[in-house]
Design an enzyme around this catalytic site. Structure first.
Site, PDB file in Angstrom:
ATOM      1  N   LYS A 113       0.829  -1.203   0.000  1.00  0.00           N
ATOM      2  CA  LYS A 113       0.000   0.000   0.000  1.00  0.00           C
ATOM      3  C   LYS A 113       0.867   1.258   0.000  1.00  0.00           C
ATOM      4  O   LYS A 113       0.543   2.252  -0.669  1.00  0.00           O
ATOM      5  CB  LYS A 113      -0.950  -0.012   1.202  1.00  0.00           C
ATOM      6  CG  LYS A 113      -2.098  -1.015   1.047  1.00  0.00           C
ATOM      7  CD  LYS A 113      -3.018  -0.988   2.239  1.00  0.00           C
ATOM      8  CE  LYS A 113      -4.282  -1.823   1.994  1.00  0.00           C
ATOM      9  NZ  LYS A 113      -3.992  -3.231   1.779  1.00  0.00           N
ATOM     10  N   LYS A 193      -4.643  -8.465  -8.831  1.00  0.00           N
ATOM     11  CA  LYS A 193      -5.559  -9.008  -7.835  1.00  0.00           C
ATOM     12  C   LYS A 193      -6.776  -8.092  -7.728  1.00  0.00           C
ATOM     13  O   LYS A 193      -6.651  -6.872  -7.666  1.00  0.00           O
ATOM     14  CB  LYS A 193      -4.854  -9.094  -6.482  1.00  0.00           C
ATOM     15  CG  LYS A 193      -5.783  -9.448  -5.337  1.00  0.00           C
ATOM     16  CD  LYS A 193      -5.201  -8.989  -4.009  1.00  0.00           C
ATOM     17  CE  LYS A 193      -6.271  -8.999  -2.937  1.00  0.00           C
ATOM     18  NZ  LYS A 193      -5.825  -8.371  -1.682  1.00  0.00           N
ATOM     19  N   LYS A 196     -10.788  -3.488  -4.017  1.00  0.00           N
ATOM     20  CA  LYS A 196     -11.420  -2.165  -3.985  1.00  0.00           C
ATOM     21  C   LYS A 196     -10.364  -1.073  -4.094  1.00  0.00           C
ATOM     22  O   LYS A 196     -10.595  -0.031  -4.700  1.00  0.00           O
ATOM     23  CB  LYS A 196     -12.215  -2.003  -2.683  1.00  0.00           C
ATOM     24  CG  LYS A 196     -13.390  -2.948  -2.536  1.00  0.00           C
ATOM     25  CD  LYS A 196     -14.178  -2.720  -1.263  1.00  0.00           C
ATOM     26  CE  LYS A 196     -13.442  -3.172  -0.029  1.00  0.00           C
ATOM     27  NZ  LYS A 196     -13.429  -4.631   0.139  1.00  0.00           N
TER      28      LYS A 196
END
Length: 330
Positions: A113, A193, A196
């Site tokens: 992230k 992958k 959201k």
């Protein structure tokens, strides 16, 4: 029975990746009769990335509707909100004091992230500690997880062992992963992958119009209609989640034969999704008209979960020497 526990963040609308990577496993475990299932909506976890209060509220109720529509039965499984059990946060603090910072900084999800430009707040870093508290609170034997979440479960086991060792107790059970290897990682419309966070999802409860738009957005190459195509493309990979081996082979043969376009394959995929989730889509529409029932499910599930959590946090506090729970003796 063994206890199965897992949760899903209400950080967005649920999609095929959530279903095949987690929710299908919840339902299969429940229906096997082998597991006592505890499944929650991880609303505290979603705060690491979701800052819109209305979206959080809407997403939370949507997930409960999805759970029920897809087959989780409140008479067989315990369905509850993470935030209804304040002991999760309390246990997270106790566990954080035996958790090395380096362990959290090595988290694949955290590093991924950060690499994608997501702001690294403290909640994002300490996410695995709260996840550990979620799991260890209920003495879970197994945790249905996707492949990408296995490291977090390994962290949970490490944290549990450190706590047990440091305080000389056998308070926390070490959970095992329950993973379906053939579908644990579902590709998104861009072949990454499905997530959201990446904006590449296909949502099984979207309107037919929106579902068609999502499926038609699957990225493909520019091979002309009449030419053969790679049968191992992203459309075929997603289609394999719904179709029998025979149907999968038929699609591959069409790709190899030529005169079969990606648009044709996407239409087949759309029909397969609608057929697979047809009953659940109808059930969800009916459930949405009876929110009193949904509230009752959450109330009863929360009541059962909190009774277990209160006992566990009391014993955890005793283990570390905190005497603030002595009220139990009065």
């Amino acid at each position: 029975m063994k206890r199965s526990l897992s949760g899903i963040q209400p950080s967005g609308i649920l999609h095929l990746g959530n279903y095949f990577g987690a929710m299908k496993q919840f339902i299969d475990a429940q229906n096997s009769g082998e597991y006592d299932g505890f499944y929650f909506i991880a609303d505290y976890h979603s705060l690491t990335s979701l800052t819109d209060p209305k979206a959080l509220k809407d997403n939370t109720y949507n997930i409960v509707l999805d759970y029920l529509a897809l087959g989780l039965d409140p008479n067989k499984s315990t369905i509850f909100l993470q935030s209804d059990i304040p002991e999760h946060v309390e246990l997270s603090w106790l566990l954080s004091n035996v958790t090395p910072v380096g362990l959290l900084e090595r988290g694949h999800s955290y590093k991924d992230k950060i690499a994608k430009g997501i702001f690294p707040n403290t909640g994002l870093l300490t996410y695995p500690v709260l996840m550990a508290a979620d799991i260890l609170m209920y003495d879970a034997d197994v945790v249905p997880v996707g492949k990408d979440q296995k490291q977090h479960l390994e962290m949970t086991r490490d944290i549990a062992m450190k706590f047990n060792q440091q305080y000389g107790v056998e308070l926390f059970k070490l959970p095992e992963p329950l993973t379906l290897d053939d579908s644990a990682v579902v590709p998104g419309v861009d072949a990454q992958k499905m997530s959201k966070s990446y904006g590449n999802t296909i949502n099984m409860f979207a309107s037919k119009k929106d579902l068609k738009k999502q499926i038609m957005s699957i990225v493909t190459d520019s091979t002309p209609l009449e030419e053969p195509k790679n049968p191992d493309n992203n459309i075929a990979k997603i289609y394999a989640l719904f179709a029998s081996i025979e149907k999968q082979n038929e699609m591959k043969e069409k790709f190899l034969a030529g005169n079969y376009g990606y648009g044709h394959a996407k239409t087949e995929l759309l029909n397969a999704v609608l057929e697979y989730f047809g009953e659940a889509r109808e059930k969800r529409e009916k459930l949405a008209q009876d929110m009193n029932y949904v509230h009752d499910v959450l109330f009863e599930g929360g009541k059962k979960a909190r009774a277990i959590a209160q006992d566990k946090i009391m014993r955890a506090k005793e283990a570390v020497g905190i005497v603030g729970n002595m009220y139990k003796y009065y």
